[in-house]
Design an enzyme around this catalytic site. Structure first.
Site, PDB file in Angstrom:
ATOM      1  N   ILE A  14       0.826  -1.200   0.000  1.00  0.00           N
ATOM      2  CA  ILE A  14       0.000   0.000   0.000  1.00  0.00           C
ATOM      3  C   ILE A  14       0.865   1.256   0.000  1.00  0.00           C
ATOM      4  CG2 ILE A  14      -0.232   0.172   2.524  1.00  0.00           C
ATOM      5  CD1 ILE A  14      -2.922   0.948  -0.161  1.00  0.00           C
ATOM      6  N   LYS A  90      -6.144   2.696   7.125  1.00  0.00           N
ATOM      7  CA  LYS A  90      -7.367   2.010   7.550  1.00  0.00           C
ATOM      8  C   LYS A  90      -7.114   0.503   7.609  1.00  0.00           C
ATOM      9  CE  LYS A  90      -8.442  -0.151   3.705  1.00  0.00           C
ATOM     10  NZ  LYS A  90      -8.641  -1.605   3.617  1.00  0.00           N
ATOM     11  N   ASP A 168     -11.421  -6.061   5.217  1.00  0.00           N
ATOM     12  CA  ASP A 168     -10.352  -5.103   4.906  1.00  0.00           C
ATOM     13  C   ASP A 168     -10.766  -4.210   3.727  1.00  0.00           C
ATOM     14  OD1 ASP A 168      -7.350  -4.377   5.460  1.00  0.00           O
ATOM     15  OD2 ASP A 168      -7.507  -4.585   3.287  1.00  0.00           O
TER      16      ASP A 168
END
Length: 308
Positions: A14, A90, A168
């Site tokens: 990410i 997140k 997720d």
């Protein structure tokens, strides 16, 4: 414009896919270091731990924590106690208690804490919220399907306790819908499909209602072949809203209102810069609360083992 020195904690997929380019595109943010015990980022001073980075880079103003969720609480506490502002990828923690603890610590120290729900910064979300604010909603349907092998290759932590499985990506949909409405929704029923060799679900179906009985039905699935379906349909007494592409495309009563390239993370970091400049925090735990409710109340059904 105020300028802030930023460190990254975690240097995985990410970070490479989203955070690096977004930070570079944000005026007033300078990436000066990264901490990861397993890998490094080209051109960025690297450290094996957050402790080492904080020790060697005392002028850091903030850190962005991009590790798996179950590691974030301890790292965020360490950064906050060192006087740094913190951005949390997140979900902001593995449990509600963890995030509430970090929020209390940030408030006590007067530090900035940002729970970064990136999907809320998709280009069509602001207009969708404005359009819905003027109408009476009668129903909400969410379909959030993707191929875990494409979008999360080799990320075995997703299937362990605290990894969240299909929630997720599913929590991204919940973060959008909770941004669109100020109304509270309450879980009424949930069905979770859990592979026999995993601790977290590979698919989930949630049924929620608000206080007036408006239904919200969400269908999350990690077994969908690419391309993904990140879609939301909201019916009202005055028309129909369709949000797709994870929030980059908006259709209102059959007419395209927004169709723009994805730019969630540049907008997210622009917001973080604003928080740093003003000294404010932005910590919403509502999406995580919905997931916690589903994990607690959901009926679990064993399905075939997951194979990478």
């Amino acid at each position: 414009m105020s300028s802030f020195r930023l460190g990254l904690v975690g240097a995985g997929k990410i970070v490479r896919d989203q955070h690096l380019a977004a930070i570079q595109a944000t005026p007033g943010l300078e990436l000066v270091a990264a901490a990861d015990p397993h890998t490094s980022l080209e051109g960025v001073p690297g450290y094996a731990s957050l402790e080492a980075m904080l020790s060697e880079e005392p002028s850091l103003d903030a850190v962005a924590i991009c590790t798996p969720a179950h590691l974030r609480h301890g790292l965020a506490r360490q950064a906050l106690e060192d006087g740094k502002a913190v951005l949390l990828e997140k979900p902001p923690g593995a449990t509600l208690a963890e995030v509430e603890d970090l929020k209390a610590l940030a408030e006590a120290r007067g530090s900035v804490l940002f729970a970064a729900w990136h999907s809320r910064f998709a280009p069509a979300v602001p207009l969708a919220r404005q359009w819905l604010s003027e109408r009476r909603v009668t129903g909400i349907e969410i379909v959030w399907h993707e191929d875990v092998r494409v979008w999360h290759p080799g990320q075995t932590w997703l299937w362990e306790a605290g990894g969240m499985g299909v929630f997720d990506p599913g929590i991204n949909a919940l973060s959008i819908v909770t941004q669109l409405f100020d109304t509270a929704f309450f879980l009424k029923q949930a069905r979770l499909e859990v592979p026999e060799n995993c601790q977290t679900p590979i698919a989930a179906r949630l049924h929620l209602r608000d206080g007036t009985g408006v239904p919200l039905d969400a269908d999350f699935d990690f077994r969908h072949e690419d391309p993904p379906r990140w879609e939301m349909t909201i019916t009202t007494e005055e028309g129909r809203l369709e949000l797709s592409g994870g929030g980059r495309r908006l259709v209102l009563d059959g007419e395209v209102a927004v169709d723009e390239p994805e730019r969630e993370y540049p907008e997210l970091y622009a917001h973080f810069h604003e928080l740093l400049t003003t000294g404010r925090s932005d910590v919403d735990i509502t999406p995580l609360r919905h997931v916690a409710d589903a994990m607690m109340l959901g009926h679990r059904e064993a399905v075939a083992p997951f194979k990478e």
